[in-house]
Design a protein around this motif. Structure first.
Motif, PDB file in Angstrom:
ATOM      1  N   GLY A  42     -23.653  11.457  45.205  1.00 30.79           N
ATOM      2  CA  GLY A  42     -22.522  12.133  45.831  1.00 30.79           C
ATOM      3  C   GLY A  42     -21.658  12.926  44.881  1.00 30.79           C
ATOM      4  N   GLY A  43     -21.918  12.848  43.579  1.00 32.47           N
ATOM      5  CA  GLY A  43     -21.156  13.663  42.650  1.00 32.47           C
ATOM      6  C   GLY A  43     -20.378  12.898  41.609  1.00 32.47           C
ATOM      7  N   VAL A  44     -20.267  11.573  41.739  1.00 33.28           N
ATOM      8  CA  VAL A  44     -19.619  10.789  40.684  1.00 33.28           C
ATOM      9  C   VAL A  44     -20.547  10.796  39.478  1.00 33.28           C
ATOM     10  CG1 VAL A  44     -18.758   8.509  40.026  1.00 33.28           C
ATOM     11  CG2 VAL A  44     -18.384   9.365  42.350  1.00 33.28           C
ATOM     12  N   GLN A  45     -20.040  11.254  38.337  1.00 31.41           N
ATOM     13  CA  GLN A  45     -20.912  11.519  37.197  1.00 31.41           C
ATOM     14  C   GLN A  45     -21.429  10.251  36.513  1.00 31.41           C
ATOM     15  OE1 GLN A  45     -21.912  14.691  36.365  1.00 31.41           O
ATOM     16  NE2 GLN A  45     -20.831  15.207  38.245  1.00 31.41           N
ATOM     17  N   ARG A  46     -20.608   9.197  36.495  1.00 30.52           N
ATOM     18  CA  ARG A  46     -20.988   7.984  35.784  1.00 30.52           C
ATOM     19  C   ARG A  46     -20.634   6.756  36.619  1.00 30.52           C
ATOM     20  NH1 ARG A  46     -22.529  11.667  33.260  1.00 30.52           N
ATOM     21  NH2 ARG A  46     -22.303  12.161  31.045  1.00 30.52           N
ATOM     22  N   VAL A  47     -21.532   5.795  36.639  1.00 29.20           N
ATOM     23  CA  VAL A  47     -21.255   4.483  37.227  1.00 29.20           C
ATOM     24  C   VAL A  47     -21.601   3.444  36.166  1.00 29.20           C
ATOM     25  CG1 VAL A  47     -21.744   2.845  39.070  1.00 29.20           C
ATOM     26  CG2 VAL A  47     -21.779   5.298  39.554  1.00 29.20           C
ATOM     27  N   HIS A  48     -20.698   2.496  35.958  1.00 26.43           N
ATOM     28  CA  HIS A  48     -20.914   1.441  34.971  1.00 26.43           C
ATOM     29  C   HIS A  48     -20.985   0.095  35.686  1.00 26.43           C
ATOM     30  CE1 HIS A  48     -19.748   4.039  31.456  1.00 26.43           C
ATOM     31  NE2 HIS A  48     -19.150   4.683  32.442  1.00 26.43           N
ATOM     32  N   ILE A  49     -22.011  -0.685  35.387  1.00 28.29           N
ATOM     33  CA  ILE A  49     -22.131  -2.055  35.888  1.00 28.29           C
ATOM     34  C   ILE A  49     -21.863  -2.972  34.698  1.00 28.29           C
ATOM     35  CG2 ILE A  49     -23.632  -3.759  36.969  1.00 28.29           C
ATOM     36  CD1 ILE A  49     -25.148  -1.443  38.271  1.00 28.29           C
ATOM     37  N   VAL A  50     -20.746  -3.697  34.758  1.00 21.05           N
ATOM     38  CA  VAL A  50     -20.235  -4.429  33.600  1.00 21.05           C
ATOM     39  C   VAL A  50     -20.109  -5.910  33.940  1.00 21.05           C
ATOM     40  CG1 VAL A  50     -18.317  -4.603  31.957  1.00 21.05           C
ATOM     41  CG2 VAL A  50     -18.951  -2.371  32.892  1.00 21.05           C
ATOM     42  N   ASP A  51     -20.478  -6.751  32.994  1.00 18.97           N
ATOM     43  CA  ASP A  51     -20.386  -8.204  33.166  1.00 18.97           C
ATOM     44  C   ASP A  51     -18.949  -8.647  32.905  1.00 18.97           C
ATOM     45  OD1 ASP A  51     -20.618 -10.919  33.239  1.00 18.97           O
ATOM     46  OD2 ASP A  51     -22.199 -11.074  31.728  1.00 18.97           O
ATOM     47  N   GLY A  52     -18.226  -8.994  33.960  1.00 18.77           N
ATOM     48  CA  GLY A  52     -16.836  -9.391  33.818  1.00 18.77           C
ATOM     49  C   GLY A  52     -16.640 -10.761  33.214  1.00 18.77           C
ATOM     50  N   THR A  53     -17.709 -11.534  33.037  1.00 18.75           N
ATOM     51  CA  THR A  53     -17.576 -12.852  32.414  1.00 18.75           C
ATOM     52  C   THR A  53     -17.574 -12.768  30.897  1.00 18.75           C
ATOM     53  OG1 THR A  53     -19.960 -13.332  32.323  1.00 18.75           O
ATOM     54  CG2 THR A  53     -18.803 -13.854  34.379  1.00 18.75           C
ATOM     55  N   VAL A  54     -17.840 -11.591  30.345  1.00 24.47           N
ATOM     56  CA  VAL A  54     -17.797 -11.377  28.899  1.00 24.47           C
ATOM     57  C   VAL A  54     -16.409 -10.864  28.536  1.00 24.47           C
ATOM     58  CG1 VAL A  54     -18.724 -10.049  26.967  1.00 24.47           C
ATOM     59  CG2 VAL A  54     -20.266 -10.931  28.726  1.00 24.47           C
ATOM     60  N   GLY A  55     -15.709 -11.549  27.663  1.00 21.71           N
ATOM     61  CA  GLY A  55     -14.358 -11.163  27.304  1.00 21.71           C
ATOM     62  C   GLY A  55     -14.291  -9.769  26.716  1.00 21.71           C
ATOM     63  N   GLY A  56     -13.386  -8.945  27.223  1.00 22.34           N
ATOM     64  CA  GLY A  56     -13.189  -7.603  26.686  1.00 22.34           C
ATOM     65  C   GLY A  56     -14.290  -6.617  27.023  1.00 22.34           C
ATOM     66  N   SER A  57     -15.162  -6.956  27.977  1.00 21.67           N
ATOM     67  CA  SER A  57     -16.317  -6.093  28.259  1.00 21.67           C
ATOM     68  C   SER A  57     -15.900  -4.703  28.735  1.00 21.67           C
ATOM     69  CB  SER A  57     -17.225  -6.752  29.298  1.00 21.67           C
ATOM     70  OG  SER A  57     -16.516  -7.039  30.490  1.00 21.67           O
ATOM     71  N   LEU A  58     -14.809  -4.609  29.462  1.00 24.01           N
ATOM     72  CA  LEU A  58     -14.369  -3.302  29.952  1.00 24.01           C
ATOM     73  C   LEU A  58     -13.954  -2.396  28.795  1.00 24.01           C
ATOM     74  CD1 LEU A  58     -14.015  -1.776  32.600  1.00 24.01           C
ATOM     75  CD2 LEU A  58     -11.686  -2.668  32.745  1.00 24.01           C
ATOM     76  N   LEU A  59     -13.260  -2.946  27.814  1.00 20.14           N
ATOM     77  CA  LEU A  59     -12.861  -2.164  26.641  1.00 20.14           C
ATOM     78  C   LEU A  59     -14.087  -1.740  25.836  1.00 20.14           C
ATOM     79  CD1 LEU A  59      -9.800  -4.272  25.388  1.00 20.14           C
ATOM     80  CD2 LEU A  59      -9.798  -2.285  26.895  1.00 20.14           C
ATOM     81  N   LEU A  60     -15.002  -2.674  25.630  1.00 20.55           N
ATOM     82  CA  LEU A  60     -16.190  -2.364  24.839  1.00 20.55           C
ATOM     83  C   LEU A  60     -17.084  -1.357  25.550  1.00 20.55           C
ATOM     84  CD1 LEU A  60     -16.951  -5.972  23.593  1.00 20.55           C
ATOM     85  CD2 LEU A  60     -16.254  -4.047  22.179  1.00 20.55           C
ATOM     86  N   GLU A  61     -17.140  -1.395  26.864  1.00 19.47           N
ATOM     87  CA  GLU A  61     -17.961  -0.451  27.615  1.00 19.47           C
ATOM     88  C   GLU A  61     -17.408   0.965  27.513  1.00 19.47           C
ATOM     89  OE1 GLU A  61     -21.035   0.885  30.229  1.00 19.47           O
ATOM     90  OE2 GLU A  61     -20.792  -0.843  28.907  1.00 19.47           O
ATOM     91  N   LEU A  62     -16.083   1.087  27.503  1.00 17.51           N
ATOM     92  CA  LEU A  62     -15.460   2.413  27.539  1.00 17.51           C
ATOM     93  C   LEU A  62     -15.157   2.977  26.161  1.00 17.51           C
ATOM     94  CD1 LEU A  62     -12.945   1.882  30.484  1.00 17.51           C
ATOM     95  CD2 LEU A  62     -15.090   3.160  30.549  1.00 17.51           C
ATOM     96  N   PHE A  63     -15.003   2.119  25.141  1.00 16.50           N
ATOM     97  CA  PHE A  63     -14.532   2.588  23.846  1.00 16.50           C
ATOM     98  C   PHE A  63     -15.557   2.478  22.730  1.00 16.50           C
ATOM     99  CE2 PHE A  63      -9.872   1.670  25.138  1.00 16.50           C
ATOM    100  CZ  PHE A  63      -9.816   2.914  25.759  1.00 16.50           C
ATOM    101  N   THR A  64     -16.800   2.115  23.047  1.00 20.87           N
ATOM    102  CA  THR A  64     -17.853   2.137  22.040  1.00 20.87           C
ATOM    103  C   THR A  64     -19.010   2.993  22.549  1.00 20.87           C
ATOM    104  OG1 THR A  64     -18.888   0.109  22.915  1.00 20.87           O
ATOM    105  CG2 THR A  64     -17.258  -0.150  21.165  1.00 20.87           C
ATOM    106  N   ARG A  65     -19.801   3.494  21.632  1.00 20.09           N
ATOM    107  CA  ARG A  65     -20.816   4.481  22.002  1.00 20.09           C
ATOM    108  C   ARG A  65     -21.843   3.940  22.969  1.00 20.09           C
ATOM    109  NH1 ARG A  65     -25.462   7.378  18.414  1.00 20.09           N
ATOM    110  NH2 ARG A  65     -26.682   5.724  19.377  1.00 20.09           N
ATOM    111  N   ASP A  66     -22.362   2.750  22.712  1.00 15.91           N
ATOM    112  CA  ASP A  66     -23.435   2.213  23.542  1.00 15.91           C
ATOM    113  C   ASP A  66     -22.950   1.242  24.595  1.00 15.91           C
ATOM    114  OD1 ASP A  66     -25.766   3.508  22.271  1.00 15.91           O
ATOM    115  OD2 ASP A  66     -25.107   2.381  20.525  1.00 15.91           O
ATOM    116  N   GLY A  67     -21.681   0.801  24.508  1.00 18.96           N
ATOM    117  CA  GLY A  67     -21.135  -0.090  25.510  1.00 18.96           C
ATOM    118  C   GLY A  67     -21.822  -1.444  25.522  1.00 18.96           C
ATOM    119  N   VAL A  68     -21.468  -2.256  26.513  1.00 20.61           N
ATOM    120  CA  VAL A  68     -22.075  -3.586  26.648  1.00 20.61           C
ATOM    121  C   VAL A  68     -22.651  -3.803  28.036  1.00 20.61           C
ATOM    122  CG1 VAL A  68     -20.600  -4.654  24.908  1.00 20.61           C
ATOM    123  CG2 VAL A  68     -19.839  -4.610  27.284  1.00 20.61           C
TER     124      VAL A  68
END
Length: 614
Positions: A416-442
């Motif tokens: 539909g046009g959303v350029q990026r979708v991220h599936i992130v494990d919320g049980t890993v501490g800080g996963s949202l920060l690591l997904e958005l602020f590091t090159r390869d994410g988690v």
């Protein structure tokens, strides 16, 4: 903004759910004992250092300097992402399992931090776990049919109670702002008391009854019909975090229980979000047991199709995509024929407007998921019971197909046009920060246009490559190559094709014994420069090099050193290059030599047949 940045930084230093000593320490979820193994991540210790003689005799000053250096290094590494994400709009759907678990506080704290850095958020919390729990406490049983809940009067009451509790909890957790204790050394004044997050919620969601489908009466289950885009954007512009409940309101004044992912999908498409982030309670692994970091929309689509016989959600995805594709192609052809008859042009009004990125054929099979306010998904054609894209029911609850359902929702939204979708494990501490602020994410990123049209070169691409590199050869930027030399090296070239034309190229020449590779002939057609094509190519080259087991890349350049330095290359001596390559260097050109050490990262490409959706 300065206050927001200060607050965010203070919250970052203050720490999240991991521990006060390691505020954003995170772990990647990989196969191991009991299915989980924690990997320590870099962190910042804000307390005292080890005393001399403890654990190797590190003095407090040395430990403090080392930890401070790690923090500064990470912050500088994150700087491009902080700048890049500022002003973006993210729709975040938090699964019911995570909402009901112990990790919600840390996730909300990280969302508060990110909001302080200028990111706009729409949160859609899942409710099904708490609804089922309330029903069980009252001696009732949850009922599902396919992907939807059958919402009788008891279920509706439980849904309203669960939605209200969750909304109030989120508002409460986001209200305090960063801890004042950590701000006092910077001076307490009125500004610090005004940096709490504003949270907005309301009747943003219009719905209609799902009705009777296949002889099953879904009761008070609703389908999304309208998203109040203007009111949501108004609150986002006022610096509020918007919470959208899955409880919709009908034109008859009824409260209806809608599917959480259908709501999130509608929001992402309606407000034209930059990202959809799915926070779940696990990760997607490849056939080697490694976290799959990246999938193109083509790869995701292929995987979903291979599971269509064993998954109702996957089968529904295929049905929706293929049925709408037939209608799309038919309507597009009629429109093009009509326009061709009027003015002789077969592609107008943005249908293949490459300059502005409006290419309706850039997605799988030409299908585009769409949400029209007041009508619903795909112009209301889903009135037969397949309106929109919902995931849920017994299949998702049992996880019999892992996180395939979330992957199907991600692919649908990308269409539909959303350029990026991220599936992130919320049980890993800080996963949202690591997904958005590091090159390869988690987590796993599904991208609509990451490497769109990128492929290995073929013999018929020779003239297109020659056209792009010829001006650069004339100006001395690139080494001249004869057609014979270019043809011999063609198997090492990578090209980007758009609308049948080659718009960019690059070459990777591997030196396997030296575990290195030479990057050469990176060129972008003049009309496509400034659109990030060079960065996409270089990123593709780096991932290909990693897949070949290479550890470093090098290049020879006379006039483009600045571009490569900004992308992590450092000047090196000729002795650093493979001996085989040194023998063939034309020293008369006076080229400078640059090298980049590749970061060891799990490659995101997959083998569909052996893919593990755990």
């Amino acid at each position: 903004m300065a206050a927001s940045l200060a607050a965010a930084s203070a919250r970052f230093v203050a720490g999240g759910e991991a521990s006060p000593a390691r505020p954003w320490a995170a772990a990647a979820r990989v196969p191991g004992v009991a299915g989980r193994r924690r990997r320590p991540a870099a962190g910042v210790r804000c307390g005292g250092a080890r005393a001399p003689g403890a654990g190797g005799g590190v003095f407090p000053e040395e430990a403090e300097a080392e930890e401070g250096g790690r923090f500064v290094g990470w912050f500088r590494e994150a700087w491009p992402y902080i700048r890049g994400h500022r002003g973006s709009t993210f729709v975040v759907v938090v699964s019911g399992e995570v909402v009901a678990g112990p990790h919600l506080d840390g996730i909300l704290q990280d969302i508060s931090l990110l909001h302080g850095l200028g990111i706009k958020f729409v949160l859609v919390p899942g409710t099904h776990v708490q609804i089922d729990k309330l029903l069980a406490e009252r001696g009732k049983k949850a009922k599902y049919a396919g992907r939807y809940r059958i919402t009788d009067s008891d279920s509706l009451e439980a849904a309203m109670e669960a939605a209200g509790r969750i909304r109030l909890t989120i508002e409460a957790k986001l209200s305090p702002g960063p801890p004042m204790l950590n701000l006092r050394r910077h001076g307490v004044n009125g500004r610090w008391h005004e940096i709490a997050d504003n949270v907005a919620s309301g009747n943003f969601l219009g719905a209609k009854r799902r009705g009777v489908v296949g002889g099953i009466d879904y009761g008070f289950t609703g389908e999304v019909k309208k998203i109040d885009v203007s009111r949501i954007r108004e609150r986002l512009d006022r610096d509020s975090i918007v919470v959208v409940s899955n409880m919709g309101y009908s034109s008859a004044g009824e409260v209806l229980n809608c599917n959480t992912y259908e709501v999130a999908t509608a929001c992402a498409l309606a407000i034209e979000a930059d990202k959809l982030i799915c926070i779940v309670d696990g990760q997607i692994f490849d056939e080697h047991g490694r976290v799959n970091r990246f999938m193109s929309i083509e790869e995701a689509d292929m995987l979903i199709r291979t599971r269509a016989k064993q998954s109702e959600i996957a089968a529904n995805y295929v049905k929706v995509v293929d049925e709408e594709d037939i209608n799309h192609v038919r309507n597009l052809q009629m429109k093009q024929d009509s326009e061709h008859g009027l003015n002789g042009r077969s592609h107008i009004n943005g249908y293949t407007d490459s300059k502005h990125g409006l290419n309706e054929r850039s997605h799988i099979n030409g299908y585009t998921a769409s949400f029209r306010n007041g009508v619903g998904f795909n112009n209301g054609n889903g009135l037969s019971g397949e309106q929109g894209f919902a995931i849920g029911g017994e299949e998702r609850l049992s996880r019999s197909n892992g996180y395939l359902s979330e992957l199907a929702a991600a692919a649908y939204v990308c269409h539909g046009g959303v350029q990026r979708v991220h599936i992130v494990d919320g049980t890993v501490g800080g996963s949202l920060l690591l997904e958005l602020f590091t090159r390869d994410g988690v987590g796993t990123m599904i991208a609509r246009d990451m490497y769109e049209g990128t492929r290995m070169a073929r013999e018929e691409d020779l003239s297109g490559i020659r056209k792009i590199i010829h001006p650069l050869e004339e100006s001395g930027v690139l080494v001249r190559r004869t057609d014979k030399e270019l043809l011999e090296a063609l198997t090492s070239f990578i090209v980007v094709e758009r609308d049948g034309s080659i718009i960019a190229c690059a070459a990777l020449f591997p030196y396997i014994e030296d575990k290195s590779g030479e990057v050469a002939a990176i060129a972008v057609s003049e009309e496509c420069r400034g659109q990030g094509q060079g960065d996409k190519l270089l990123d593709y080259v780096e991932k290909k090099a990693l897949s070949l087991g290479l550890e470093k890349l090098f290049l020879l350049t006379t006039r483009t050193a600045d571009w490569f330095v900004r992308r992590g290359f450092k000047e090196c001596s000729i002795e650093s290059l493979p001996a085989e390559r040194r023998k063939r260097i034309d020293l008369s050109r006076g080229s400078k030599y640059y090298m980049k050490q590749l970061q060891a990262a799990e490659i995101g490409h997959m083998a569909v047949n052996g893919f593990a959706m755990r």
